[in-house]
Design a protein around this motif. Structure first.
Motif, mmCIF file in Angstrom:
data_model
loop_
_atom_site.group_PDB
_atom_site.id
_atom_site.type_symbol
_atom_site.label_atom_id
_atom_site.label_comp_id
_atom_site.label_asym_id
_atom_site.label_seq_id
_atom_site.Cartn_x
_atom_site.Cartn_y
_atom_site.Cartn_z
ATOM 1 N N TYR A 162 -43.505 47.268 15.800
ATOM 2 C CA TYR A 162 -44.676 47.637 15.022
ATOM 3 C C TYR A 162 -45.661 48.398 15.899
ATOM 4 O O TYR A 162 -45.997 47.959 16.997
ATOM 5 N N TYR A 163 -46.120 49.541 15.390
ATOM 6 C CA TYR A 163 -47.010 50.421 16.124
ATOM 7 C C TYR A 163 -48.348 50.558 15.415
ATOM 8 O O TYR A 163 -48.405 50.662 14.190
ATOM 9 N N CYS A 164 -49.387 50.623 16.190
ATOM 10 C CA CYS A 164 -50.723 50.887 15.695
ATOM 11 C C CYS A 164 -51.025 52.372 15.821
ATOM 12 O O CYS A 164 -50.649 53.010 16.804
ATOM 13 N N ASN A 165 -51.708 52.929 14.826
ATOM 14 C CA ASN A 165 -52.050 54.341 14.817
ATOM 15 C C ASN A 165 -53.519 54.531 14.483
ATOM 16 O O ASN A 165 -54.057 53.850 13.613
ATOM 17 N N ALA A 166 -54.147 55.466 15.165
ATOM 18 C CA ALA A 166 -55.512 55.882 14.868
ATOM 19 C C ALA A 166 -55.507 57.362 14.537
ATOM 20 O O ALA A 166 -54.932 58.162 15.278
ATOM 21 N N HIS A 167 -56.157 57.726 13.429
ATOM 22 C CA HIS A 167 -56.150 59.112 12.983
ATOM 23 C C HIS A 167 -57.533 59.519 12.516
ATOM 24 O O HIS A 167 -58.249 58.747 11.887
#
Length: 121
Positions: free
Chosen positions: A93-98
């Motif tokens: 599981y990966y966290c992403n900020a956009h």
């Protein structure tokens, strides 16, 4: 620049629960849309859940009713509460900020290193 660090993964039995955390630094967190993605073994990365700057959420059909994404802007942290886990939830599981600027330009697209969730008896 923004740095993301995921935590909370591990081994859990089917039907169990886990809460993932993603701590962000190096950016004004409140301006970022945040998301959780996952990559099952041998498959492509897919979106799991997202939360906008205003707190609006969206979920993949496969996790609706079981997973909840939330954010605490005061702590620069986004969470993924995972309940009723199934073997098919097994993935990194990966966290992403956009962040999107004027004219739809992407001004930020950052990823953490991932945390492994294994759902098995």
């Amino acid at each position: 620049q923004v740095q993301l660090v995921e935590s909370g993964g591990g081994l859990v039995e089917p039907g169990g629960s886990l809460r993932l955390s993603c701590a962000a630094s190096g950016s004004r967190f409140s301006l970022n849309a945040m998301g959780w993605y996952r990559q099952p073994p041998g498959k492509q990365r897919e979106v799991v859940a997202s939360i906008g700057t205003g707190g609006y959420t969206n979920y993949a059909d496969s996790v609706k009713g079981r997973f909840t994404i939330s954010r605490d802007n005061a702590k620069n942290t986004v969470y993924l509460q995972m309940n009723s886990l199934k073997p098919e939830d097994t993935a990194v599981y990966y966290c992403n900020a956009h962040r999107t600027g004027g004219l739809g330009r992407s001004t930020l697209d950052a990823w953490g290193q991932g945390t492994l969730v294994t759902v098995s008896s």
